[in-house]
Design a protein around this motif. Sequence first.
Motif: not given
Length: 262
Positions: A144-150
């Motif tokens: 939920g806090d950007g793991g799939a992005y970074w």
Amino acid sequence: MADLEYAVENGVGTILLNRPHRKNAFTTEMVDEWAEVLRGARTDDRVGAIVVTGAGDAFCSGGELEGLAPGEEGPTTYERKAFLTDHVHRVAYALEDLDKPVIAAVNGVAVGAGMDMALMCDMRFVARSARMSEGYIKVGLVPGDGGAYWLPRLVGTAKAMELLLTGDFVDAEEAHRIGLANRVFDDADLMRETRSFAEKLAAGPPRITRMIKRAVYQSARSDLRTSLDLISSHMAVVQSMEEHTEAFNAFREKRPPNFEGR
């Protein structure tokens, strides 16, 4: 003591997550203050670099699970979304807007949103005892806090999928091997070494440092021609700046540079 503490010394702003009894799991109030500190640091001339770390034996275990737990009397669907978009994600937005280097000093476990908070920093220095896990899938949640992005941007898509879909822990040496961690230090040396490195960055030419950081992230989202056009403009600007003159002369004269007016 405050749940989040912030201090500036020798050009380095240090954010301390200070709930060791909860492995520094963050509350709504903590992330609101976290984002506010980052926004303030952007225009604070005393600050040339930032270090984020946790108190005790953990970096951050994510958000308080009580706010995410299922149940008929829990928050509404919109309230659950708003907790992320209106609070937690504000830290990510503030970091994206901050053109000063930020280092996560990962001193212990970093799980779920706690790992994501480390991922969104520019660099990660980790203690040998550090262990990181995306962990969301273990409790039936999405990152939920950007793991799939970074995470894919740091370790590649395939490795990121492995870590996200298993929730497996990564130790310090493995984190360094796959590119999650820049450097690994003995636990007792982590903060001293991280602060020393941050002070080194903070002592550099402040405006040029900020332009380099902007160029790196803007180039990651640009094609080659756009990136080179941007950097040619940056180069033309910095060559007319006093910081460039002082850095060049100090290098030629074999002396430390003196960047006044930080």
